[in-house]
Write a protein that holds these residues in place. Sequence first.
Motif, PDB file in Angstrom:
ATOM      1  N   VAL A 145       0.827  -1.204   0.000  1.00 32.48           N
ATOM      2  CA  VAL A 145       0.000   0.000   0.000  1.00 32.48           C
ATOM      3  C   VAL A 145       0.870   1.266   0.000  1.00 32.48           C
ATOM      4  O   VAL A 145       0.441   2.337  -0.441  1.00 32.48           O
ATOM      5  CB  VAL A 145      -0.973  -0.007   1.206  1.00 32.48           C
ATOM      6  CG1 VAL A 145      -0.237   0.220   2.517  1.00 32.48           C
ATOM      7  CG2 VAL A 145      -2.071   1.025   1.031  1.00 32.48           C
ATOM      8  N   ARG A 176      -0.701   3.650  -2.384  1.00 36.56           N
ATOM      9  CA  ARG A 176      -1.466   4.802  -1.881  1.00 36.56           C
ATOM     10  C   ARG A 176      -0.629   5.785  -1.074  1.00 36.56           C
ATOM     11  O   ARG A 176      -1.153   6.745  -0.532  1.00 36.56           O
ATOM     12  CB  ARG A 176      -2.625   4.325  -1.002  1.00 36.56           C
ATOM     13  CG  ARG A 176      -3.620   3.438  -1.707  1.00 36.56           C
ATOM     14  CD  ARG A 176      -4.472   4.243  -2.663  1.00 36.56           C
ATOM     15  NE  ARG A 176      -5.206   3.376  -3.567  1.00 36.56           N
ATOM     16  CZ  ARG A 176      -6.511   3.121  -3.459  1.00 36.56           C
ATOM     17  NH1 ARG A 176      -7.201   3.666  -2.497  1.00 36.56           N
ATOM     18  NH2 ARG A 176      -7.106   2.331  -4.316  1.00 36.56           N
ATOM     19  N   ASP A 218       0.826   8.156   3.969  1.00 34.76           N
ATOM     20  CA  ASP A 218      -0.310   8.396   4.851  1.00 34.76           C
ATOM     21  C   ASP A 218      -1.137   7.120   5.016  1.00 34.76           C
ATOM     22  O   ASP A 218      -1.426   6.683   6.134  1.00 34.76           O
ATOM     23  CB  ASP A 218      -1.152   9.533   4.245  1.00 34.76           C
ATOM     24  CG  ASP A 218      -2.288   9.939   5.155  1.00 34.76           C
ATOM     25  OD1 ASP A 218      -2.254   9.567   6.337  1.00 34.76           O
ATOM     26  OD2 ASP A 218      -3.205  10.632   4.674  1.00 34.76           O
ATOM     27  N   ALA A 219      -1.468   6.500   3.888  1.00 33.62           N
ATOM     28  CA  ALA A 219      -2.284   5.288   3.924  1.00 33.62           C
ATOM     29  C   ALA A 219      -1.558   4.146   4.621  1.00 33.62           C
ATOM     30  O   ALA A 219      -2.154   3.384   5.381  1.00 33.62           O
ATOM     31  CB  ALA A 219      -2.667   4.876   2.505  1.00 33.62           C
ATOM     32  N   LEU A 227       0.670   4.238   6.953  1.00 34.82           N
ATOM     33  CA  LEU A 227       0.898   4.409   8.391  1.00 34.82           C
ATOM     34  C   LEU A 227      -0.268   3.872   9.229  1.00 34.82           C
ATOM     35  O   LEU A 227      -0.070   3.472  10.373  1.00 34.82           O
ATOM     36  CB  LEU A 227       1.157   5.883   8.719  1.00 34.82           C
ATOM     37  CG  LEU A 227       2.532   6.403   8.270  1.00 34.82           C
ATOM     38  CD1 LEU A 227       2.682   7.870   8.617  1.00 34.82           C
ATOM     39  CD2 LEU A 227       3.652   5.588   8.915  1.00 34.82           C
ATOM     40  N   SER A 228      -1.485   3.859   8.682  1.00 33.79           N
ATOM     41  CA  SER A 228      -2.632   3.328   9.418  1.00 33.79           C
ATOM     42  C   SER A 228      -2.349   1.921   9.905  1.00 33.79           C
ATOM     43  O   SER A 228      -2.596   1.586  11.063  1.00 33.79           O
ATOM     44  CB  SER A 228      -3.873   3.289   8.532  1.00 33.79           C
ATOM     45  OG  SER A 228      -4.187   4.555   8.067  1.00 33.79           O
ATOM     46  N   GLY A 229      -1.839   1.100   8.998  1.00 32.39           N
ATOM     47  CA  GLY A 229      -1.593  -0.304   9.316  1.00 32.39           C
ATOM     48  C   GLY A 229      -0.558  -0.455  10.409  1.00 32.39           C
ATOM     49  O   GLY A 229      -0.750  -1.213  11.361  1.00 32.39           O
ATOM     50  N   ALA A 269       0.380   1.715  12.629  1.00 35.54           N
ATOM     51  CA  ALA A 269      -0.088   2.258  13.905  1.00 35.54           C
ATOM     52  C   ALA A 269      -1.092   1.308  14.564  1.00 35.54           C
ATOM     53  O   ALA A 269      -1.064   1.101  15.772  1.00 35.54           O
ATOM     54  CB  ALA A 269      -0.708   3.634  13.692  1.00 35.54           C
ATOM     55  N   ALA A 270      -1.955   0.719  13.746  1.00 35.42           N
ATOM     56  CA  ALA A 270      -2.982  -0.167  14.297  1.00 35.42           C
ATOM     57  C   ALA A 270      -2.373  -1.460  14.836  1.00 35.42           C
ATOM     58  O   ALA A 270      -2.903  -2.076  15.752  1.00 35.42           O
ATOM     59  CB  ALA A 270      -4.013  -0.488  13.221  1.00 35.42           C
ATOM     60  N   VAL A 277      -1.969   3.740  19.692  1.00 37.70           N
ATOM     61  CA  VAL A 277      -1.328   4.851  18.995  1.00 37.70           C
ATOM     62  C   VAL A 277      -2.395   5.829  18.512  1.00 37.70           C
ATOM     63  O   VAL A 277      -3.453   5.420  18.039  1.00 37.70           O
ATOM     64  CB  VAL A 277      -0.519   4.345  17.777  1.00 37.70           C
ATOM     65  CG1 VAL A 277       0.070   5.525  17.013  1.00 37.70           C
ATOM     66  CG2 VAL A 277       0.572   3.386  18.201  1.00 37.70           C
ATOM     67  N   ARG A 278      -2.086   7.109  18.670  1.00 34.62           N
ATOM     68  CA  ARG A 278      -2.914   8.122  18.029  1.00 34.62           C
ATOM     69  C   ARG A 278      -2.092   8.698  16.873  1.00 34.62           C
ATOM     70  O   ARG A 278      -0.981   9.198  17.095  1.00 34.62           O
ATOM     71  CB  ARG A 278      -3.267   9.211  19.040  1.00 34.62           C
ATOM     72  CG  ARG A 278      -4.182  10.276  18.488  1.00 34.62           C
ATOM     73  CD  ARG A 278      -4.437  11.325  19.551  1.00 34.62           C
ATOM     74  NE  ARG A 278      -5.259  10.787  20.636  1.00 34.62           N
ATOM     75  CZ  ARG A 278      -6.592  10.865  20.641  1.00 34.62           C
ATOM     76  NH1 ARG A 278      -7.226  11.443  19.646  1.00 34.62           N
ATOM     77  NH2 ARG A 278      -7.285  10.386  21.646  1.00 34.62           N
ATOM     78  N   LEU A 279      -2.627   8.588  15.679  1.00 37.22           N
ATOM     79  CA  LEU A 279      -1.869   8.948  14.481  1.00 37.22           C
ATOM     80  C   LEU A 279      -2.444  10.219  13.863  1.00 37.22           C
ATOM     81  O   LEU A 279      -3.648  10.309  13.629  1.00 37.22           O
ATOM     82  CB  LEU A 279      -1.931   7.793  13.476  1.00 37.22           C
ATOM     83  CG  LEU A 279      -1.356   8.023  12.083  1.00 37.22           C
ATOM     84  CD1 LEU A 279       0.156   8.156  12.146  1.00 37.22           C
ATOM     85  CD2 LEU A 279      -1.727   6.864  11.161  1.00 37.22           C
ATOM     86  N   VAL A 315      -1.636  12.670  10.585  1.00 33.75           N
ATOM     87  CA  VAL A 315      -0.828  12.942   9.404  1.00 33.75           C
ATOM     88  C   VAL A 315      -1.380  14.192   8.735  1.00 33.75           C
ATOM     89  O   VAL A 315      -2.533  14.209   8.311  1.00 33.75           O
ATOM     90  CB  VAL A 315      -0.846  11.760   8.414  1.00 33.75           C
ATOM     91  CG1 VAL A 315       0.059  12.045   7.233  1.00 33.75           C
ATOM     92  CG2 VAL A 315      -0.427  10.477   9.102  1.00 33.75           C
TER      93      VAL A 315
END
Lengths: 213, 430
Positions: B306, B310, B313-314, B316-318, B320-321, B327-329, B331
């Motif tokens: 990804v 993408r 930004d896209a 980093l979701s993975g 962080a989760a 985590v509070r992300l 961007v």
Amino acid sequence: MRVVIADDSVLIRAGVVRVLELAGHEVVAETGDGTALLAAVERHRPDAVVADVRMPPTFKDEGIVAAVRIRERWPETAVLVLSQFVEERYATDLLARDTARVGYLLKDRVADIDSFIEALERVAAGGTALDPEVVAQLLVRRPADPLDRLTPRERDVLALMAEGRANTAIATVLAVSESAVGKHINNIFMKLDLQPDDLGHRRVLAVLRYLAA
Amino acid sequence: MPTTEELRRTRWTQAGQDALFLITGLPLWLGAMVMLTVWSKPLQDVQFLGAGLGDGDIVVRFALSVMVIVALMLTIAPILTGWQRRRFRGMAGIEILEVETPRIYKRQVRAALRSEALRRQVVYHLLAGPLIGVALAIMGFAIGISVFLVFQIPQHMLGIGRYQPDFRGQKLFAQVFSLLVSVVTAYFAPFLLRLLTRADETAARRLLGPNETVVLAHRVQTLSESRAAAIEAADAERRRIERDLHDGAQQRLMSLAVHLGIARKTLKDVEQVPPEAMAVIIDAHEQVKEAMAEIRNLVRGLHPAVLDDRGLDAALSGVAARSAVPVRLTVGSTGPLSASVETVAYFVVSEALANVVKHSHAKQAEVDVERRDGLLLIRVGDDGVGGADAQGGTGLTGLAQRVASVDGRLRLTSPSGGPTVLTAELPCGA
């Protein structure tokens, strides 16, 4: 239920076919890429599609693109997207129009036969199935907004709503009574400023708020 | 180990090469002098240069001549340099780096007069080169004489030459001495030739090639290119591993998990199945699912698809989760980023969160990414115990190297008792 599946791996296709047939569903076509999937849906008009994300020719997001196309052209067809990795960005694409008849799960979940079949049937019945991992990814991006006012338990309930679960299922998962779930949901609606008109409509709005924030 | 015989042979081969190389230099060194003399002479004499000047205006005449010579020299220096460069490459395999110099005939007169490179070239063509030429000529002369003497002396001794043998005194002594000198000269010729070749090479590198600053700049350029290539290769390798696992192990594991799942489901309500066997199936099923999750997390840390598809930004979701510490992300708008910056940024967040989970005992972590003034700022903070040492963990050292690979900076503040904040600044264009 008549199902079309799309995955470029023969091994995985075989596994999914077995699971579906075990549950008494009929696989009417197996395809290996997005274009073939669209053609098969055109021809067979299945009740549901189970599609992989990474497929030829680019091995990027063919499955997502095809799924979005199917949801536009044949809205009555349920789409369940499976992937080795789930990404909230793809989920947002899938759910951009609405949250009905759509699911996005890790491929791992197929191995839990009963809950996978349950998710597929829920999606085919007009519901939503989102992988807990996608929900977790959406949760890390919460800016300061009304959702912050939710208690952890209410967040759990909302996350399960976003996964497309009904109140009974939520109660089972969280090991609380169904009336307690109802109370949590009412609190969620209140905290998200959702007016009490149609209950089902509010539910979708809450989930959308949750997903789109 | 080369034998003495082999050494001798290489010495003479080398001497031959050196001699050839030096001799080819002669016309160029001579050429510079000759051209200068021949061309400047008539120009000094032509009428218009001295028009209206009396014989007494010697100073003006001299000044004009100097100007003409300088102009001529600056014009032919780059041409001669080109020939010399070809000579060094062709005859000695020595690469003299090219220097862009201003050309007088392109009306870059002022620049040519100021050009330090041109001045150095002139010094080579008029001073260093001719000096080496002269040294070579003297040596050639000495060798020539020695050869002549070697042929003459036996004739003297035999009395068949033009000169009559003179056994009575100084003449014989002089002849023997000459013979001695010629033998010594011939013996040392290879060393002298080597010496002159080295001298020519050094002079050419210093005077015809780029100066030290330019050489260093060139070296920095080469190094950063090779560093970029090495990182590119490492990233390509990560992508390849990710793809291989995706197409191979992950699919096999999934197939295995599905089959165990089917077995578990179909056997669940069959009464004849021994409970032990059922327990084994259940255990295997759970284990293979764990293996899938582990391999997924491993691959996610390598290079998520990804990220290419993408962007940062896209992706980093993975990451962080996936973190065991919540985590509070956040961007911000990052705009377009180069693939290398995105890869490093992803790596920074991924490694930093892994460190938070391993060492910090934190309850909450925060990741902030934003672009400001041509820098991509990445901040990973936690509310843990602090005391992290930038020099201690290999993880942080690796991280610092990755950040340095895109000319970025990594900072860590981690007082004992916390909080720990890791900041990375990656240049990403204005």
